[in-house]
Scaffold this motif. Structure first.
Motif, mmCIF file in Angstrom:
data_model
loop_
_atom_site.group_PDB
_atom_site.id
_atom_site.type_symbol
_atom_site.label_atom_id
_atom_site.label_comp_id
_atom_site.label_asym_id
_atom_site.label_seq_id
_atom_site.Cartn_x
_atom_site.Cartn_y
_atom_site.Cartn_z
ATOM 1 N N LEU A 110 34.807 84.138 25.106
ATOM 2 C CA LEU A 110 34.823 85.365 24.306
ATOM 3 C C LEU A 110 36.249 85.839 24.022
ATOM 4 C CD1 LEU A 110 31.774 87.311 25.779
ATOM 5 C CD2 LEU A 110 31.888 85.889 23.714
ATOM 6 N N GLU A 111 37.166 85.627 24.951
ATOM 7 C CA GLU A 111 38.573 85.956 24.687
ATOM 8 C C GLU A 111 39.108 85.073 23.560
ATOM 9 O OE1 GLU A 111 40.194 88.503 25.681
ATOM 10 O OE2 GLU A 111 39.166 89.142 27.499
ATOM 11 N N GLY A 112 38.686 83.819 23.529
ATOM 12 C CA GLY A 112 39.062 82.927 22.427
ATOM 13 C C GLY A 112 38.530 83.441 21.095
ATOM 14 N N MET A 113 37.319 83.963 21.110
ATOM 15 C CA MET A 113 36.747 84.570 19.902
ATOM 16 C C MET A 113 37.625 85.725 19.426
ATOM 17 S SD MET A 113 33.218 86.765 19.483
ATOM 18 C CE MET A 113 33.972 88.163 20.340
ATOM 19 N N ILE A 114 38.043 86.569 20.362
ATOM 20 C CA ILE A 114 38.870 87.726 19.998
ATOM 21 C C ILE A 114 40.187 87.275 19.374
ATOM 22 C CG2 ILE A 114 40.189 89.670 20.934
ATOM 23 C CD1 ILE A 114 37.839 90.057 22.928
ATOM 24 N N VAL A 115 40.823 86.264 19.950
ATOM 25 C CA VAL A 115 42.078 85.750 19.389
ATOM 26 C C VAL A 115 41.858 85.289 17.950
ATOM 27 C CG1 VAL A 115 43.807 83.911 19.559
ATOM 28 C CG2 VAL A 115 43.096 85.152 21.614
ATOM 29 N N SER A 116 40.776 84.585 17.711
ATOM 30 C CA SER A 116 40.479 84.109 16.352
ATOM 31 C C SER A 116 40.226 85.270 15.399
ATOM 32 C CB SER A 116 39.271 83.167 16.369
ATOM 33 O OG SER A 116 39.585 81.991 17.086
ATOM 34 N N LEU A 117 39.469 86.272 15.845
ATOM 35 C CA LEU A 117 39.209 87.441 15.005
ATOM 36 C C LEU A 117 40.493 88.228 14.735
ATOM 37 C CD1 LEU A 117 35.830 88.621 16.565
ATOM 38 C CD2 LEU A 117 36.152 87.593 14.298
ATOM 39 N N GLN A 118 41.369 88.315 15.730
ATOM 40 C CA GLN A 118 42.644 89.006 15.524
ATOM 41 C C GLN A 118 43.517 88.265 14.512
ATOM 42 O OE1 GLN A 118 43.741 89.253 19.711
ATOM 43 N NE2 GLN A 118 43.485 91.474 19.669
ATOM 44 N N THR A 119 43.423 86.958 14.504
ATOM 45 C CA THR A 119 44.166 86.169 13.518
ATOM 46 C C THR A 119 43.680 86.488 12.112
ATOM 47 O OG1 THR A 119 44.474 84.407 15.156
ATOM 48 C CG2 THR A 119 44.793 83.815 12.841
ATOM 49 N N ILE A 120 42.373 86.627 11.948
ATOM 50 C CA ILE A 120 41.810 87.013 10.649
ATOM 51 C C ILE A 120 42.268 88.432 10.301
ATOM 52 C CG2 ILE A 120 39.680 87.466 9.354
ATOM 53 C CD1 ILE A 120 38.348 85.282 11.168
ATOM 54 N N GLU A 121 42.238 89.322 11.278
ATOM 55 C CA GLU A 121 42.647 90.711 11.050
ATOM 56 C C GLU A 121 44.122 90.798 10.623
ATOM 57 O OE1 GLU A 121 42.217 94.953 13.386
ATOM 58 O OE2 GLU A 121 42.965 93.237 14.524
ATOM 59 N N GLU A 122 44.977 89.978 11.209
ATOM 60 C CA GLU A 122 46.403 89.986 10.855
ATOM 61 C C GLU A 122 46.608 89.675 9.371
ATOM 62 O OE1 GLU A 122 48.469 87.288 13.458
ATOM 63 O OE2 GLU A 122 47.965 88.489 15.224
ATOM 64 N N GLU A 123 45.823 88.766 8.842
ATOM 65 C CA GLU A 123 45.977 88.340 7.452
ATOM 66 C C GLU A 123 45.192 89.220 6.470
ATOM 67 O OE1 GLU A 123 47.566 86.016 4.458
ATOM 68 O OE2 GLU A 123 48.027 85.852 6.595
ATOM 69 N N TYR A 124 44.043 89.721 6.906
ATOM 70 C CA TYR A 124 43.131 90.438 6.008
ATOM 71 C C TYR A 124 42.768 91.814 6.564
ATOM 72 C CZ TYR A 124 42.701 85.742 4.108
ATOM 73 O OH TYR A 124 42.986 84.506 3.573
ATOM 74 N N GLY A 125 43.754 92.535 7.070
ATOM 75 C CA GLY A 125 43.530 93.809 7.755
ATOM 76 C C GLY A 125 42.870 94.893 6.925
ATOM 77 N N GLU A 126 42.904 94.774 5.596
ATOM 78 C CA GLU A 126 42.219 95.765 4.760
ATOM 79 C C GLU A 126 40.712 95.549 4.760
ATOM 80 O OE1 GLU A 126 44.040 94.217 1.355
ATOM 81 O OE2 GLU A 126 45.929 94.412 2.399
ATOM 82 N N HIS A 127 40.275 94.400 5.293
ATOM 83 C CA HIS A 127 38.867 94.022 5.219
ATOM 84 C C HIS A 127 38.189 93.879 6.582
ATOM 85 C CE1 HIS A 127 39.395 93.275 0.941
ATOM 86 N NE2 HIS A 127 40.546 92.718 1.275
ATOM 87 N N ILE A 128 38.991 93.895 7.655
ATOM 88 C CA ILE A 128 38.427 93.705 8.987
ATOM 89 C C ILE A 128 39.271 94.483 10.007
ATOM 90 C CG2 ILE A 128 39.708 91.542 9.257
ATOM 91 C CD1 ILE A 128 37.357 90.492 10.969
ATOM 92 N N LYS A 129 38.587 95.205 10.919
ATOM 93 C CA LYS A 129 39.277 96.033 11.903
ATOM 94 C C LYS A 129 38.619 95.849 13.267
ATOM 95 C CE LYS A 129 41.765 99.522 13.486
ATOM 96 N NZ LYS A 129 42.971 99.150 14.151
ATOM 97 N N ILE A 130 39.467 95.591 14.279
ATOM 98 C CA ILE A 130 38.969 95.411 15.640
ATOM 99 C C ILE A 130 39.379 96.614 16.492
ATOM 100 C CG2 ILE A 130 39.028 93.954 17.709
ATOM 101 C CD1 ILE A 130 39.918 91.638 15.820
ATOM 102 N N THR A 131 38.413 97.141 17.246
ATOM 103 C CA THR A 131 38.649 98.266 18.138
ATOM 104 C C THR A 131 38.187 97.852 19.541
ATOM 105 O OG1 THR A 131 38.187 99.805 16.338
ATOM 106 C CG2 THR A 131 38.122 100.706 18.563
ATOM 107 N N PHE A 132 38.952 98.267 20.538
ATOM 108 C CA PHE A 132 38.599 97.984 21.927
ATOM 109 C C PHE A 132 38.205 99.288 22.614
ATOM 110 C CE2 PHE A 132 41.386 94.622 20.574
ATOM 111 C CZ PHE A 132 40.787 93.484 21.085
ATOM 112 N N LYS A 133 37.121 99.235 23.395
ATOM 113 C CA LYS A 133 36.647 100.413 24.138
ATOM 114 C C LYS A 133 36.367 100.025 25.578
ATOM 115 C CE LYS A 133 34.651 102.966 20.337
ATOM 116 N NZ LYS A 133 33.487 103.641 19.811
ATOM 117 N N LYS A 134 36.523 101.022 26.468
ATOM 118 C CA LYS A 134 36.169 100.824 27.890
ATOM 119 C C LYS A 134 34.971 101.674 28.222
ATOM 120 C CE LYS A 134 40.376 99.389 30.078
ATOM 121 N NZ LYS A 134 41.303 99.574 31.134
#
Length: 109
Positions: free
Chosen positions: A85-109
């Motif tokens: 799942l951490e690998g998934m997050i890294v991949s999603l963050q890579t997408i977010e870095e390039e396409y941040g107007e279209h995808i946003k990741i938030t972390f909650k505890k």
């Protein structure tokens, strides 16, 4: 926009994640942001099941995916689930870095 919420425990373990919305980067069927986010998240869930034998609780709908990691997994199995799942997050963050107007990741505890 695709909104991704990663829910972590106090010990930083991934407990669940929710992905909802549409990227609206391109027409349906040609939207590489949606396709990328879907492929990464569903691929991670499939990898968790195939590699660890763990079946997370899944809820899916149009533009919606919710995944909950089962509680009280054996430590060695949980470590593998968390790594995938951490690998998934890294991949999603890579997408977010390039396409941040279209995808946003938030972390909650």
């Amino acid at each position: 926009m695709i909104s991704i919420t990663i829910n972590r425990s106090e010990s930083e373990s991934i407990q669940s994640f929710i992905i909802s919305g549409h990227a609206f980067f391109a027409d349906r069927g040609k939207d590489i942001v949606c396709a990328g986010a879907s492929a990464v998240s569903v691929g991670a869930i499939n990898a968790v099941h195939a590699i660890t034998g763990v079946t997370p609780e899944i809820e899916q709908g149009d533009g919606f995916l919710r995944c909950v990691v089962p509680d009280k997994l054996p430590e060695d199995i949980n470590e593998k689930v968390q790594l995938l799942l951490e690998g998934m997050i890294v991949s999603l963050q890579t997408i977010e870095e390039e396409y941040g107007e279209h995808i946003k990741i938030t972390f909650k505890k």
